[in-house]
Design a protein around this motif. Structure first.
Motif, short mmCIF file in Angstrom:
data_model
loop_
_atom_site.label_atom_id
_atom_site.label_comp_id
_atom_site.label_asym_id
_atom_site.label_seq_id
_atom_site.Cartn_x
_atom_site.Cartn_y
_atom_site.Cartn_z
N SER A 1 -10.45 5.51 -2.18
CA SER A 1 -10.61 4.11 -1.80
C SER A 1 -12.04 3.81 -1.37
N ARG B 1 -14.37 3.68 -4.33
CA ARG B 1 -14.18 2.41 -5.05
C ARG B 1 -14.82 1.24 -4.29
N PHE C 1 -9.07 -0.78 -8.64
CA PHE C 1 -8.00 -1.32 -7.80
C PHE C 1 -6.97 -2.00 -8.69
N GLN D 1 -7.78 8.13 0.80
CA GLN D 1 -8.86 7.52 1.58
C GLN D 1 -10.20 7.70 0.88
N ILE E 1 -7.42 -3.33 1.04
CA ILE E 1 -8.13 -2.09 1.34
C ILE E 1 -9.56 -2.36 1.78
N GLU F 1 0.81 -1.22 0.00
CA GLU F 1 0.00 0.00 0.00
C GLU F 1 0.85 1.27 0.00
#
Length: 249
Positions: free
Chosen positions: A197, A200, A224, A194, A233, A75
């Motif tokens: 993410s 998504r 991703f 953040q 995640i 990450e």
């Protein structure tokens, strides 16, 4: 402040030793968990030790640093490289690599980069504590008043399935990355990565619930970079893996 773990991967033994011994990791509240001299051992160590940060060269025996970062679903990575190959840099951006430093690396430059990444990770963890999600999704801030951030949010919502970075938002809004990063956090309470993410993940939830798409297909459809990164995640925000979420429905 908790101590973050680092793994170093570098095929030149003298440089690896220098990184281990001359950078004041302890004074930065960081701990070197392990080292490797090739991409295969690096991937194995990363998967075993789950470090917060990986610092790696690109050109490694066995497997490139970028392949290693991708396959180990890293990450937070920092690249050290003597090459300015544009395709390398493009892939690094796609993988979400935090920084790309040219060799020979200046110690002060590396320390500054690592400290900035450390602070970002700790800030992410702190703000994530206030993020409340359910099986139907994670709530995002509503009614953001700042025009620049509204523009950024619209862009994310329209392009979440593509490779996106903070530099894209900075280019869109005609401001510096540092400025848009600080403004995004001020207006939404979370940083850009953040927010992206969570968008998504929210897009992935109905695909897991209502379609027969496999995990790899859903990861690709929602932006991703790898199924492993998607799983990491997703678990971080939802408390379970995508497969566990699907099976619980």
């Amino acid at each position: 402040m908790r101590k973050l773990g680092i793994v170093l991967v570098e095929d030149e033994a003298l440089i690896l030793e220098e990184l281990c011994l001359t950078i004041p990791w302890e004074t930065m509240d960081l701990e070197v968990l392990g080292c490797a001299e090739n991409g295969i051992d690096g991937e194995r160590i990363i998967k075993e030790l789950e470090p917060d940060i990986v610092i790696t060269d690109i050109r490694l025996p066995g497997k490139t640093g970028l392949e290693m970062l991708e396959d180990a679903a890293v990450e937070h990575g920092i690249i050290l490289s003597g090459y300015t190959n544009f395709s390398y840099m493009q892939k690094a951006i796609r993988l979400g690599v935090f920084d790309y430093l040219q060799k020979p690396v200046d110690s002060a430059e590396l320390i500054a980069s690592v400290e900035k990444l450390r602070d970002m990770i700790l800030d992410e963890e702190k703000s994530r504590e206030s993020i409340v999600g359910s099986d139907m999704g994670i709530e995002l801030p509503q009614n953001v008043k700042n025009h620049t951030i509204r523009m950024a949010i619209d862009f994310i919502n329209e392009n979440y399935s593509e490779s996106l970075g903070l530099q894209d938002i900075a280019s869109l809004t005609h401001v510096t990355e540092n400025y848009i990063s600080a403004l995004f956090k001020e207006e939404t309470g979370m940083n850009f990565l953040q927010y992206l993410s969570i968008v998504r993940i929210n897009k992935a939830l109905p695909l897991l619930r209502d379609t027969g798409m496999n995990i790899t297909e859903i990861a690709t459809a929602t932006g991703f970079v790898t199924p492993g990164y998607f799983t990491k995640i997703f678990r971080r925000f939802m408390g379970k893996t995508p497969s566990e979420y699907r099976n619980s429905e």
